[in-house]
Design a protein around this motif. Structure first.
Motif, mmCIF file in Angstrom:
data_model
loop_
_atom_site.group_PDB
_atom_site.id
_atom_site.type_symbol
_atom_site.label_atom_id
_atom_site.label_comp_id
_atom_site.label_asym_id
_atom_site.label_seq_id
_atom_site.Cartn_x
_atom_site.Cartn_y
_atom_site.Cartn_z
ATOM 1 N N SER A 290 87.505 43.256 61.544
ATOM 2 C CA SER A 290 87.782 44.065 60.348
ATOM 3 C C SER A 290 88.160 43.201 59.158
ATOM 4 O O SER A 290 88.551 42.033 59.295
ATOM 5 C CB SER A 290 88.932 45.048 60.622
ATOM 6 N N ARG A 291 88.052 43.809 57.985
ATOM 7 C CA ARG A 291 88.617 43.241 56.760
ATOM 8 C C ARG A 291 89.604 44.260 56.228
ATOM 9 O O ARG A 291 89.303 45.449 56.169
ATOM 10 C CB ARG A 291 87.524 42.958 55.735
ATOM 11 N N LEU A 292 90.786 43.800 55.811
ATOM 12 C CA LEU A 292 91.839 44.714 55.363
ATOM 13 C C LEU A 292 91.341 45.604 54.235
ATOM 14 O O LEU A 292 90.911 45.124 53.191
ATOM 15 C CB LEU A 292 93.062 43.908 54.902
ATOM 16 N N ASP A 293 91.416 46.934 54.459
ATOM 17 C CA ASP A 293 90.894 47.880 53.478
ATOM 18 C C ASP A 293 91.413 49.278 53.795
ATOM 19 O O ASP A 293 91.385 49.699 54.958
ATOM 20 C CB ASP A 293 89.364 47.892 53.540
ATOM 21 N N HIS B 126 77.698 59.488 52.069
ATOM 22 C CA HIS B 126 76.687 58.595 52.623
ATOM 23 C C HIS B 126 76.256 59.051 54.006
ATOM 24 O O HIS B 126 76.866 59.935 54.607
ATOM 25 C CB HIS B 126 77.191 57.144 52.683
ATOM 26 N N VAL B 127 75.188 58.418 54.502
ATOM 27 C CA VAL B 127 74.599 58.758 55.792
ATOM 28 C C VAL B 127 74.470 57.502 56.648
ATOM 29 O O VAL B 127 74.072 56.437 56.146
ATOM 30 C CB VAL B 127 73.193 59.383 55.604
ATOM 31 N N HIS B 128 74.825 57.619 57.926
ATOM 32 C CA HIS B 128 74.530 56.594 58.925
ATOM 33 C C HIS B 128 73.427 57.146 59.827
ATOM 34 O O HIS B 128 73.481 58.309 60.238
ATOM 35 C CB HIS B 128 75.762 56.284 59.778
ATOM 36 N N LEU B 129 72.450 56.319 60.165
ATOM 37 C CA LEU B 129 71.316 56.785 60.949
ATOM 38 C C LEU B 129 71.132 55.994 62.237
ATOM 39 O O LEU B 129 71.370 54.776 62.274
ATOM 40 C CB LEU B 129 70.021 56.678 60.140
ATOM 41 N N LYS C 244 73.302 45.844 49.258
ATOM 42 C CA LYS C 244 74.491 45.042 48.969
ATOM 43 C C LYS C 244 75.456 45.144 50.140
ATOM 44 O O LYS C 244 75.504 46.155 50.857
ATOM 45 C CB LYS C 244 75.179 45.503 47.679
ATOM 46 N N ALA C 245 76.227 44.085 50.343
ATOM 47 C CA ALA C 245 77.204 44.055 51.424
ATOM 48 C C ALA C 245 78.391 44.953 51.087
ATOM 49 O O ALA C 245 78.761 45.105 49.917
ATOM 50 C CB ALA C 245 77.685 42.623 51.662
ATOM 51 N N LEU C 246 78.977 45.569 52.110
ATOM 52 C CA LEU C 246 80.176 46.386 51.952
ATOM 53 C C LEU C 246 81.404 45.593 52.390
ATOM 54 O O LEU C 246 81.289 44.452 52.850
ATOM 55 C CB LEU C 246 80.040 47.673 52.770
ATOM 56 N N SER C 247 82.576 46.205 52.254
ATOM 57 C CA SER C 247 83.817 45.474 52.514
ATOM 58 C C SER C 247 83.970 45.062 53.968
ATOM 59 O O SER C 247 84.515 44.010 54.271
ATOM 60 C CB SER C 247 85.027 46.306 52.081
ATOM 61 N N GLN C 248 83.472 45.906 54.903
ATOM 62 C CA GLN C 248 83.602 45.572 56.311
ATOM 63 C C GLN C 248 82.463 44.658 56.753
ATOM 64 O O GLN C 248 81.299 44.921 56.453
ATOM 65 C CB GLN C 248 83.635 46.844 57.152
ATOM 66 N N PRO C 249 82.771 43.584 57.463
ATOM 67 C CA PRO C 249 81.748 42.597 57.843
ATOM 68 C C PRO C 249 80.571 43.226 58.575
ATOM 69 O O PRO C 249 80.742 44.062 59.465
ATOM 70 C CB PRO C 249 82.520 41.639 58.763
ATOM 71 N N GLY C 250 79.374 42.841 58.170
ATOM 72 C CA GLY C 250 78.161 43.301 58.816
ATOM 73 C C GLY C 250 77.642 44.639 58.334
ATOM 74 O O GLY C 250 76.544 45.053 58.718
ATOM 75 N N GLN C 251 78.392 45.340 57.493
ATOM 76 C CA GLN C 251 77.955 46.633 56.995
ATOM 77 C C GLN C 251 77.393 46.500 55.576
ATOM 78 O O GLN C 251 77.841 45.659 54.804
ATOM 79 C CB GLN C 251 79.109 47.638 57.026
ATOM 80 N N PHE C 252 76.430 47.340 55.249
ATOM 81 C CA PHE C 252 75.763 47.198 53.954
ATOM 82 C C PHE C 252 75.214 48.531 53.465
ATOM 83 O O PHE C 252 74.886 49.424 54.255
ATOM 84 C CB PHE C 252 74.617 46.180 54.049
ATOM 85 N N ALA C 253 75.154 48.665 52.138
ATOM 86 C CA ALA C 253 74.455 49.786 51.514
ATOM 87 C C ALA C 253 72.969 49.473 51.508
ATOM 88 O O ALA C 253 72.558 48.325 51.316
ATOM 89 C CB ALA C 253 74.961 50.004 50.097
ATOM 90 N N GLY D 171 73.974 50.853 56.423
ATOM 91 C CA GLY D 171 73.557 50.183 57.647
ATOM 92 C C GLY D 171 74.680 49.344 58.232
ATOM 93 O O GLY D 171 75.737 49.185 57.615
ATOM 94 N N PRO D 172 74.445 48.837 59.436
ATOM 95 C CA PRO D 172 73.216 48.890 60.218
ATOM 96 C C PRO D 172 73.046 50.223 60.940
ATOM 97 O O PRO D 172 73.880 51.122 60.813
ATOM 98 C CB PRO D 172 73.408 47.738 61.220
ATOM 99 N N GLU D 173 71.968 50.324 61.716
ATOM 100 C CA GLU D 173 71.725 51.533 62.495
ATOM 101 C C GLU D 173 72.851 51.765 63.500
ATOM 102 O O GLU D 173 73.489 50.816 63.969
ATOM 103 C CB GLU D 173 70.385 51.405 63.236
ATOM 104 N N ARG D 174 73.083 53.018 63.840
ATOM 105 C CA ARG D 174 74.125 53.391 64.793
ATOM 106 C C ARG D 174 73.520 54.116 65.994
ATOM 107 O O ARG D 174 72.356 54.508 65.977
ATOM 108 C CB ARG D 174 75.160 54.293 64.122
#
Length: 218
Positions: free
Chosen positions: A188-191, A37-40, A59-68, A89-92
């Motif tokens: 964080s979410r445990l992962d 994957h890519v972060h932009l 769609k939401a990913l396991s870590q809060p606030g992050q998404f595909a 996302g989100p942007e970095r």
């Protein structure tokens, strides 16, 4: 739609199942498998997709606030191209490309195993979007194995931020994954995050539970 009582029963059953599992094997964590994957950065989002463009959450990913994201880009190296690589996302602040070893062979680059954000001296890559191209002078990594957890989780497991642990995997291709970084943050979410190479080698499944070898935590 489920009624309130049915929902309460399902949540209660899930909590009880997890409590039983943790009581029997208290040092378990769930697996999260990360494909390429890519972060932009905001600047590179606009360079690739147009001025003022904003990423579209899929769609939401396991870590809060992050998404595909719905968006994908082509990633090109000296030897080849991966035409559709998902943006997360989100942007970095700085763009970053996370690949598995097999991906890097296709691209013809020599990657380094790094923690996310530790990009100095890493290989560069060409990104191609519908509105333009971006040449990264650095930013391609193989993400190191790591476990996200909260301070409360860290206290439970008896570890600290930046500790290295081992993780044991059951199953027909089970074994031990070493040099796993602990990353402790409040949100964080445990992962336990691994790439597709590690997942395939150990036949790991998304959400599977594995065990921290606590005696090797420090």
């Amino acid at each position: 739609m489920e009624n309130r009582e049915e929902l309460i029963q399902k949540v209660t059953a899930l909590v009880l199942d997890n409590w039983k599992r943790l009581s029997a094997q208290p040092y378990q964590v769930p697996v999260g498998i990360s494909a390429r994957h890519v972060h932009l950065s905001k600047e590179h989002v606009e360079a690739l997709f147009g001025v003022g463009y904003r990423l579209t959450p899929m769609k939401a990913l396991s870590q809060p606030g992050q998404f595909a994201c719905e968006e994908q880009v082509a990633v090109s190296g000296p030897a080849g191209t991966l035409p559709k690589v998902r943006i997360l996302g989100p942007e970095r602040k700085q763009s970053q490309v996370e690949m598995a070893s097999g991906d890097c062979r296709i691209l013809g680059i020599q990657p380094q195993v790094r923690s996310s954000g530790d990009l100095k001296g890493t290989p560069g890559i060409m990104l191609k979007g519908p509105k333009g191209e971006v040449l990264l002078t650095e930013g391609v990594i193989i993400a190191d194995r790591h476990i996200h957890m909260t301070p409360e989780d860290a206290q439970w497991f008896g570890v600290s931020d930046q500790d290295r642990v081992s993780v044991s995997v059951d199953g027909p291709k089970g074994g031990v994954l070493g040099h796993v970084l602990i990353r402790v943050t409040r949100d964080s979410r445990l992962d336990f995050h691994v790439d597709t190479d590690d997942a395939n080698a150990f036949q790991l499944k998304q959400g599977q539970w594995v065990t921290i070898r606590k005696e090797e935590a420090r």
